[in-house]
Enzyme design. Structure first.
Site, PDB file in Angstrom:
ATOM      1  N   LYS A 287      -2.107  -2.486  -1.746  1.00 44.66           N
ATOM      2  CA  LYS A 287      -1.082  -1.909  -1.768  1.00 44.66           C
ATOM      3  C   LYS A 287      -0.043  -2.128  -0.558  1.00 44.66           C
ATOM      4  O   LYS A 287       1.262  -2.202  -0.858  1.00 44.66           O
ATOM      5  CB  LYS A 287      -1.364  -0.401  -1.949  1.00 44.66           C
ATOM      6  CG  LYS A 287      -0.221   0.491  -2.460  1.00 44.66           C
ATOM      7  CD  LYS A 287      -0.809   1.903  -2.779  1.00 44.66           C
ATOM      8  CE  LYS A 287      -1.484   2.698  -1.862  1.00 44.66           C
ATOM      9  NZ  LYS A 287      -2.747   2.419  -1.609  1.00 44.66           N
TER      10      LYS A 287
ATOM     11  N   LYS B 239       5.555   5.723   4.268  1.00 46.74           N
ATOM     12  CA  LYS B 239       4.279   6.270   3.950  1.00 46.74           C
ATOM     13  C   LYS B 239       4.082   7.282   4.516  1.00 46.74           C
ATOM     14  O   LYS B 239       3.691   7.534   5.609  1.00 46.74           O
ATOM     15  CB  LYS B 239       3.370   5.042   4.464  1.00 46.74           C
ATOM     16  CG  LYS B 239       1.697   5.362   3.777  1.00 46.74           C
ATOM     17  CD  LYS B 239       0.803   4.390   4.333  1.00 46.74           C
ATOM     18  CE  LYS B 239      -0.455   4.779   4.117  1.00 46.74           C
ATOM     19  NZ  LYS B 239      -0.878   4.437   2.678  1.00 46.74           N
TER      20      LYS B 239
ATOM     21  N   SER C 110      -4.481   8.135   6.563  1.00 51.58           N
ATOM     22  CA  SER C 110      -5.926   8.601   7.120  1.00 51.58           C
ATOM     23  C   SER C 110      -6.459   7.344   7.517  1.00 51.58           C
ATOM     24  O   SER C 110      -6.193   6.469   6.779  1.00 51.58           O
ATOM     25  CB  SER C 110      -6.500   9.622   5.970  1.00 51.58           C
ATOM     26  OG  SER C 110      -6.716   8.982   4.730  1.00 51.58           O
TER      27      SER C 110
ATOM     28  N   ALA D 228      -1.072   6.974  -1.415  1.00 45.38           N
ATOM     29  CA  ALA D 228      -2.308   6.547  -0.827  1.00 45.38           C
ATOM     30  C   ALA D 228      -3.201   6.618  -1.733  1.00 45.38           C
ATOM     31  O   ALA D 228      -3.497   7.473  -3.105  1.00 45.38           O
ATOM     32  CB  ALA D 228      -2.647   8.038   0.102  1.00 45.38           C
TER      33      ALA D 228
END
EC number: 6.3.3.3
Length: 242
Positions: A15, A37, A41, A114
């Site tokens: 991605k 973004k 994490s 995410a």
């Protein structure tokens, strides 16, 4: 609002490379495109191995990594859980307000989520809730081979059920030796979902340069189709926003 929301059928499907590459190509074409973004994490924003650094490198934006990704945690967990374990609380309104602030600098934003759309994201929202706030057309990044038809069709159906527009699918990590199966999967995804597959991006082995990725994106992704979305969304008819 103008741009794209880049999501995926799962984590680790390419991605970030797709988002950064498309943004980089659009910037080369003269569009004033930024990348965002909100939550990351697995790496802090400044880590050169992380998504924020890769987005900056591939897109060529002047924005610093901690501005591309204002909330980042080292632990590789779903963002909501990673933030909770670190004693931090991030709400949907915060990342949406930040998005609106970035729009003062850019005409269009390419926003990377995410994992997939049902990932627990902020304290009060899933990824899909954030996508609904922005109302940007989705680009779904998916694996090219076994299992991808099911995962991709389900992702598209989930997005459509929530009133979102899916601009297209990009199959990432395509290997030449698997292209017969990849093309069969492409056809099945289009038939079952009614959404076009706009690109078959090759697999990048080992280290790769920005130039290699952008050239590959130009060759293997239907950039002109994505341009139509940007131009239709913007108030600048028929011409890039400079």
């Amino acid at each position: 609002m103008s741009g794209f929301f880049i999501t995926a059928t799962d984590t680790e499907v390419g991605k970030t490379v797709v988002a950064g590459a498309i943004a980089g190509v659009f910037r080369e074409l003269g569009y004033n495109v930024g990348v965002y973004k909100p939550l990351q994490s697995g790496h802090v924003a400044s880590n050169p191995e992380g998504d924020a650094a890769r987005l900056k490198s591939l897109s060529g934006v002047p924005t610093q990594e901690n501005e591309i990704c204002p909330y980042s945690i080292e632990e590789p967990l779903a963002p909501r859980l990673a933030m909770k374990r670190a004693g931090r609380v991030v709400k949907l309104k915060e990342i949406t307000d930040y998005y609106n602030g970035l729009l003062k600098e850019f005409n269009s934003l390419f926003v990377e989520g995410a994992g997939g759309l049902a990932v627990p994201y902020t304290e009060d929202a899933l990824v899909i809730d954030f996508a609904k706030e922005l109302q940007l057309p989705l680009i779904v990044v998916a694996r090219p081979t076994l299992g991808t038809v099911n995962h991709t069709v389900l992702t598209i159906a989930y997005a459509k059920a929530h009133g979102l527009t899916v601009a297209g699918v990009i199959l990432s990590g395509c290997k030449e030796c698997e292209m017969e199966r990849v093309k069969e999967n492409k056809e099945m995804i289009e038939e079952l979902s009614g959404v076009p597959v706009l690109g078959l991006l090759p697999f990048f082995a080992g280290e790769f340069t920005k130039e290699e990725v952008l050239e590959s994106a130009k060759e293997h992704i239907m950039i002109s189709k994505l341009e139509e979305f940007i131009q239709n969304e913007s108030n600048v008819a028929g011409a890039p926003s400079m």
